[in-house]
Motif scaffolding. Sequence first.
Motif, mmCIF file in Angstrom:
data_model
loop_
_atom_site.group_PDB
_atom_site.id
_atom_site.type_symbol
_atom_site.label_atom_id
_atom_site.label_comp_id
_atom_site.label_asym_id
_atom_site.label_seq_id
_atom_site.Cartn_x
_atom_site.Cartn_y
_atom_site.Cartn_z
ATOM 1 N N THR B 268 0.851 -1.186 0.000
ATOM 2 C CA THR B 268 0.000 0.000 0.000
ATOM 3 C C THR B 268 0.885 1.233 0.000
ATOM 4 O OG1 THR B 268 -0.098 -0.087 2.387
ATOM 5 C CG2 THR B 268 -1.950 -1.060 1.230
ATOM 6 N N LYS B 269 0.615 2.099 -0.965
ATOM 7 C CA LYS B 269 1.399 3.334 -1.015
ATOM 8 C C LYS B 269 0.664 4.437 -0.276
ATOM 9 C CE LYS B 269 4.206 2.591 -5.101
ATOM 10 N NZ LYS B 269 4.446 2.924 -6.483
ATOM 11 N N SER B 270 -0.654 4.371 -0.307
ATOM 12 C CA SER B 270 -1.510 5.363 0.359
ATOM 13 C C SER B 270 -1.088 6.796 0.050
ATOM 14 C CB SER B 270 -1.501 5.127 1.877
ATOM 15 O OG SER B 270 -1.917 3.820 2.152
ATOM 16 N N ASN B 271 -0.807 7.042 -1.228
ATOM 17 C CA ASN B 271 -0.404 8.404 -1.629
ATOM 18 C C ASN B 271 -1.178 8.856 -2.868
ATOM 19 O OD1 ASN B 271 0.698 6.751 -3.520
ATOM 20 N ND2 ASN B 271 2.774 7.543 -3.389
ATOM 21 N N TYR B 272 -2.379 8.312 -3.026
ATOM 22 C CA TYR B 272 -3.156 8.636 -4.232
ATOM 23 C C TYR B 272 -3.623 10.091 -4.191
ATOM 24 C CZ TYR B 272 -6.612 8.392 -7.939
ATOM 25 O OH TYR B 272 -7.330 8.629 -9.082
ATOM 26 N N MET B 274 -6.161 12.764 -6.341
ATOM 27 C CA MET B 274 -7.224 12.783 -7.342
ATOM 28 C C MET B 274 -6.734 13.445 -8.622
ATOM 29 S SD MET B 274 -10.035 11.256 -6.537
ATOM 30 C CE MET B 274 -10.956 11.881 -7.901
#
Lengths: 236, 517
Positions: B268-272, B274
Amino acid sequence: MLSIQNFSKSYKGDKKAVDNLSLEVIAGDIYGFIGHNGAGKTTTLRAVVGVLDFEEGDIYIDGVSIKNDPVGCKKKIAYIPDNPDLYEHLTGIQYLSFIGDIYEVSKADRELLTKKYADLFEITQNLGDNISSYSHGMKQKLAIIAALIHKPRLLILDEPFVGLDPKAAFTLKTIMTELCGEGGAIFFSTHVLDVAEKLCNKIAIIKGGKLIESGSTEVVKGNQSLEDVFMELIEE
Amino acid sequence: MDLHISLGGGKKKAKKKGILFYLGVILMILLLSFSSFTYSFMLGTSLNMIGMAELLPELMMAVTCVVTLMTTIYKVKGILFDFKDYDMVMSLPVKTSHIVSSRLLLLYTINILFTLIIMIPSSIAYGIIARPSLPYYILSLITVVLIPLVPMIIATFIGTIIVVISARFKRSNLVNLIISLGLLSGFMISSFTMGDTAEQMGEISAALTKQVDSIYPLARMYKVAVIHYDLIASLLFIAVSLFSFLAFSMLVGLKFKAINTSISAKHTKSNYKMGSLNQTSPFMALYRKELKRYFSSTIYVMNTGIGAVMMVIAAVAVLFVSKEQLAMALEMPGMASMLGAIVPVVVSLLVSMIYITACSISLEGKNLWILKAAPVSAKTIFNSKIAVSLTIVIPAVIIDGILFGIGLNLTWQELVIQFTMPIAYSFLISILGLIINLKLPNLNWTSEITVVKQSFSTLVAMLGGMILGAIPLILIITLPGINTFIINGLTTIIVSLVSVLLYHFLTTKGEKMFMAL
């Protein structure tokens, strides 16, 4: 907006899971559907959204039978099941795009609404990760966002607060109230009677597949708490 | 074999379907056993002519080991590691080593069935040819149950390495799939390049056995034990097999939790952030989702897409051999002139066994509610599933058509059939597969392998595909007086017409069947 008329459902010839149930949900309603485990709540909700096939009775969305025009009816509905089993091989944003495409949401709307709800549920930064890496609560949040991005007129929720953290539960309640204020309607099942009592303007109680009480929350509970009424009714 | 299947309908209907399922399994076992016996008998006779019949048991044992090795590697993920009920099983008050043993035994159960199907008919064939005395039969029976152990352990070891390596990547499933496909393709290419013609069968087999002896000493030990009734070799074979199994179980037991934890730890990078979101049609959305689903499962691809890979490898191989050599390799010397008619039939037969859609409804499993609640017709959903199947099969057919066209110098008539006939079969099997799966769904699975390999639906699709694909071959062999172009042309037209009828059934009755799931 939603009219359930004499709906009955039995599985493989066994006893009826739901027996001759009728109720009306009109625009602006937040309609709570309560009952003990196995009472027939999920069966009813699944039939309303066109997931469950049924033979007896009929269900109308804005006057159109879900049996006659399932695709047309489903366009107006969003459904969140009790267990958010989503496509684990997709990322969060891929799943939302998939739902956006299926409901033919315009590019502008999907960008605006995805950002709005993902920010509200504080999940934006996780949208690039695979759903398989999500916790139960995150999956529930994603299912809620997917339900909201196509601006449904009728929201059908099965135990929507299970797995949500307190802030997300509060956010969902706010969104539910806003949606109904804008002319939408919500029909949802819950075991959290406090929430039902505070949030719903109407309540239906189901026992052994039969609707035993329904109407305005004030009338159903009278001077008692909803919990007391519920306990009395199911023990009768 | 794990035969837990969920059968829709009432109890009587389920019982009837259960009986049919077991009849199907028995039919499949009989077919495979018959093939093993026939092949062993032919090979044994060839070997007997040069006085080397005793190589047969060793050779067949080696073949069984190689197949066990190749088909077990990709099963490691899903059976030994990363299985669905891992959390539940590990929380039970049971020793980890017992859990590992139970998972390895599950792998063993799948493999022993295959070993018995191959080895028992082969041993009978050897018995008829060489007429050995009683100890041969006794030793064969004792050792046969041990044959899959060592190759299974080697495969599990390789599979574990692949799983651990691929777990380091974000797209671990894809990495796992690429390594597994690469290994299998490499094996197939090397077996093609070995060459094996009918005339040279005996000599080639003898040379092959020497190679097997050097690569896999257990094969030689097996031969000495069973053929020469050597007690020490017998005991050694039993000891090595059992000890390897026990030692490996203990070794995996030590690292079982660590490996499973590293696999389940998702990237999981959790840096998306939008960005722009593109819009596409509901059909395209379903098609993309389906294609991603397909390539996210190693078991799904390895069991259904391998036919397409084999087709392409075979077509590439044809570029390097003459028509006559190919006819010899197919054990049909003298049929070089007929290859133009036979090849599209063989390709169609392979296409008929690519049953991608026969488990695509079942694989929706607990996600089925998403499709059923979606405002799209069942027809659009079916089309997306058929499209994925065609996406895998048709490019292979086109590559095959081009390569066979060049390699075999096909006439324009043969070339037309080379393209149209397998394409017609691609449509037929894709549509038929969906109908079969709608009739025989299993939505309550916990392991993909139950649906992809061991379900009633895929069994019926595979058997049905084999029968449908074999029809033109049978017609060509039994009706030598009739022009093969006419047989193939008529088959193509009939298959196309049947596909149209089945598609009509799918989009009318099939919609109702889908909604009733």
